[in-house]
Design a protein around this motif. Sequence first.
Motif, mmCIF file in Angstrom:
data_model
loop_
_atom_site.group_PDB
_atom_site.id
_atom_site.type_symbol
_atom_site.label_atom_id
_atom_site.label_comp_id
_atom_site.label_asym_id
_atom_site.label_seq_id
_atom_site.Cartn_x
_atom_site.Cartn_y
_atom_site.Cartn_z
ATOM 1 N N ASP A 146 0.851 -1.188 0.000
ATOM 2 C CA ASP A 146 0.000 0.000 0.000
ATOM 3 C C ASP A 146 0.891 1.244 0.000
ATOM 4 O O ASP A 146 1.748 1.403 0.886
ATOM 5 N N ASP A 147 0.680 2.113 -0.983
ATOM 6 C CA ASP A 147 1.599 3.243 -1.142
ATOM 7 C C ASP A 147 1.699 4.122 0.096
ATOM 8 O O ASP A 147 2.758 4.664 0.411
ATOM 9 N N GLU A 174 7.755 8.140 2.188
ATOM 10 C CA GLU A 174 8.420 8.819 1.081
ATOM 11 C C GLU A 174 7.496 8.947 -0.126
ATOM 12 O O GLU A 174 7.617 9.899 -0.908
ATOM 13 N N VAL A 175 6.572 8.010 -0.288
ATOM 14 C CA VAL A 175 5.548 8.157 -1.325
ATOM 15 C C VAL A 175 4.600 9.301 -0.956
ATOM 16 O O VAL A 175 4.235 10.135 -1.797
ATOM 17 N N ILE A 176 4.208 9.350 0.311
ATOM 18 C CA ILE A 176 3.326 10.430 0.772
ATOM 19 C C ILE A 176 3.987 11.783 0.526
ATOM 20 O O ILE A 176 3.364 12.710 -0.009
ATOM 21 N N GLY A 200 10.747 15.843 -10.127
ATOM 22 C CA GLY A 200 12.038 15.921 -9.447
ATOM 23 C C GLY A 200 11.923 16.543 -8.073
ATOM 24 O O GLY A 200 12.559 16.082 -7.110
ATOM 25 N N PHE A 201 11.091 17.596 -7.966
ATOM 26 C CA PHE A 201 10.909 18.206 -6.651
ATOM 27 C C PHE A 201 10.208 17.241 -5.700
ATOM 28 O O PHE A 201 10.554 17.171 -4.520
ATOM 29 N N GLY A 202 9.221 16.484 -6.201
ATOM 30 C CA GLY A 202 8.552 15.509 -5.347
ATOM 31 C C GLY A 202 9.526 14.498 -4.780
ATOM 32 O O GLY A 202 9.478 14.154 -3.590
ATOM 33 N N ASP A 203 10.427 14.000 -5.617
ATOM 34 C CA ASP A 203 11.444 13.065 -5.133
ATOM 35 C C ASP A 203 12.375 13.745 -4.142
ATOM 36 O O ASP A 203 12.749 13.170 -3.114
ATOM 37 N N TYR A 204 12.762 14.988 -4.449
ATOM 38 C CA TYR A 204 13.621 15.723 -3.522
ATOM 39 C C TYR A 204 12.917 15.954 -2.189
ATOM 40 O O TYR A 204 13.543 15.857 -1.121
ATOM 41 N N TRP A 205 11.613 16.252 -2.227
ATOM 42 C CA TRP A 205 10.902 16.508 -0.976
ATOM 43 C C TRP A 205 10.873 15.247 -0.112
ATOM 44 O O TRP A 205 10.992 15.318 1.114
ATOM 45 N N ALA A 206 10.741 14.087 -0.751
ATOM 46 C CA ALA A 206 10.838 12.830 -0.001
ATOM 47 C C ALA A 206 12.233 12.683 0.594
ATOM 48 O O ALA A 206 12.402 12.258 1.755
ATOM 49 N N TYR A 207 13.241 13.031 -0.181
ATOM 50 C CA TYR A 207 14.634 12.978 0.275
ATOM 51 C C TYR A 207 14.842 13.861 1.505
ATOM 52 O O TYR A 207 15.373 13.424 2.527
ATOM 53 N N ALA A 246 19.191 9.131 -0.803
ATOM 54 C CA ALA A 246 18.968 9.313 -2.237
ATOM 55 C C ALA A 246 18.067 8.252 -2.839
ATOM 56 O O ALA A 246 17.570 8.424 -3.957
ATOM 57 N N CYS A 247 17.830 7.169 -2.124
ATOM 58 C CA CYS A 247 16.954 6.089 -2.598
ATOM 59 C C CYS A 247 15.529 6.389 -2.155
ATOM 60 O O CYS A 247 15.225 6.407 -0.961
ATOM 61 N N ILE A 248 14.653 6.627 -3.094
ATOM 62 C CA ILE A 248 13.287 7.060 -2.794
ATOM 63 C C ILE A 248 12.340 5.864 -2.804
ATOM 64 O O ILE A 248 12.351 5.044 -3.717
ATOM 65 N N ALA A 249 11.502 5.786 -1.756
ATOM 66 C CA ALA A 249 10.449 4.766 -1.624
ATOM 67 C C ALA A 249 11.040 3.363 -1.493
ATOM 68 O O ALA A 249 10.644 2.431 -2.188
ATOM 69 N N ASP A 250 11.951 3.208 -0.536
ATOM 70 C CA ASP A 250 12.626 1.919 -0.313
ATOM 71 C C ASP A 250 11.647 0.790 0.014
ATOM 72 O O ASP A 250 11.913 -0.379 -0.292
ATOM 73 N N TRP A 251 10.534 1.128 0.658
ATOM 74 C CA TRP A 251 9.575 0.104 1.074
ATOM 75 C C TRP A 251 8.573 -0.181 -0.037
ATOM 76 O O TRP A 251 8.348 -1.337 -0.418
ATOM 77 N N ASP A 252 7.977 0.842 -0.574
ATOM 78 C CA ASP A 252 6.991 0.636 -1.641
ATOM 79 C C ASP A 252 7.593 -0.147 -2.802
ATOM 80 O O ASP A 252 6.922 -0.994 -3.407
ATOM 81 N N SER A 253 8.858 0.109 -3.105
ATOM 82 C CA SER A 253 9.466 -0.463 -4.305
ATOM 83 C C SER A 253 9.896 -1.923 -4.135
ATOM 84 O O SER A 253 10.346 -2.535 -5.108
#
Length: 466
Positions: free
Chosen positions: A299-300, A305-307, A335-342, A358-365
Amino acid sequence: MKSFAIPVRRLCTLGVGAALLAVFAATPAHSEPDATEGLTLVSVQDSLLGTHFWYEQTFDGHPVLGGFYAKHVDKASGAVTVDDGRKAVQGLARGLRGVSVTAARADASAVQQTGGGAYRSRLVVVPGGAAKLAWQVHTEPATGSVSTLVDATSGAVISSTSLVKHETGTGKVFLPNPVVAQQNNTLTDSSPNSAFTYNTVTLNGLYAKNKLVGGYANNVSKKPVSSSSGTYSYNRTQAGFAQVQGYFHITTAEEYIQSLGFANVNNESQDYQTTGLTDDNSFYDPAVDKITFGTGGVDDAEDAEVIWHEYGHAIQDSQVPNFGMSEEAGAIGEGFGDYWAYTMSQAVSPNTTKTPWACIADWDSVSYTSGTPHCLRRTDGTKMYPGDLDGEVHDDGEIWSRALQDVNIALGRTNANKVILEAHFSFAPDTSMPAAANKTVATAQALYGTTAANSVKAAFHARGII
């Protein structure tokens, strides 16, 4: 994402924690402060034990924010207790000198800031060593009354504060996700619940304890969970868990933005839902200003980091209406969305080889990657502008997120995020990457000077953007 209360309508807000200065018998000399002393009687209240006189502090006839004086008269003995909460007012001339902003202009600024209609405004004194005059405007958006201060000289918005009385609750969440928190890349969607560690957190800003609706997040999921006690302790096998995740991580993201000094960057109760989409995907819909999290695979909403990525879209949409009207602007958004998760993970996560920031969404993925660390995307790639553009916004966004990560490293998290968020206000809806990069450099110059601007310029130059 994957290709992805009580409205306050009082004359003043009374300060708390004022020193108890004296207890003395009532005499004619102490019966009532004189209005010429800068005090105006605003309330007389009778209780079982006494009568209570509340005064508002004034300066030159204008209320001093937070300044008060209270006299409590004991019914039995006549003894008087005084609480003196008057504030220092220094450096302010009398006679309305410097007031160049009209009440109508202040009302318009407050309405624009809060999205609610103005129903009261008055000229007040903001106390302190460099006191100033300001318009205090009360507006009433859908989320409840807001008090906005508008500088009476410059017209700048000083602050906006909700007047709604908020509740707090508790809940269980992943912080930010189990792979990162437990440093365990072997967890999967089918792992037993006993394999997961949860964090008990405070849920701030609830309008009422019985539902996940508050100042910064609004749970619109089907069959929303409720709790009369404000306790939301679910595990990931229960539908309520994702709803709590959404509320907590959206709220903390906005609290962080507010802490940076931004009063009007998505300062609203953001709609989100964790039900209804069975795809392994999530999205922000600007037409209805809502974030939807899918339930395919992991579930996302179980991955903060997805949120935060999806909330990044809401941030930009609030700053620049219709942002993303070109392919490059869309890539900047991703890109900003990924950065905001970072950058949100920076505050709650270790930066390790197993789970680098730097690894985004380690769990979802974990549901769609085989190697480790598991990453939806990364913010430390080597793509260059314009040669590596392929017309897919998520792919191209990795150029922008890497530049922002380098800005973060160069300036530090706090200064970088102030520059990045402030720059957004100047972006065109269909901006190109070079244009947005130059705006960001100019913002760094204005906020922190030449050295910072050169560092930001170098980050974008390293990606070929400028």
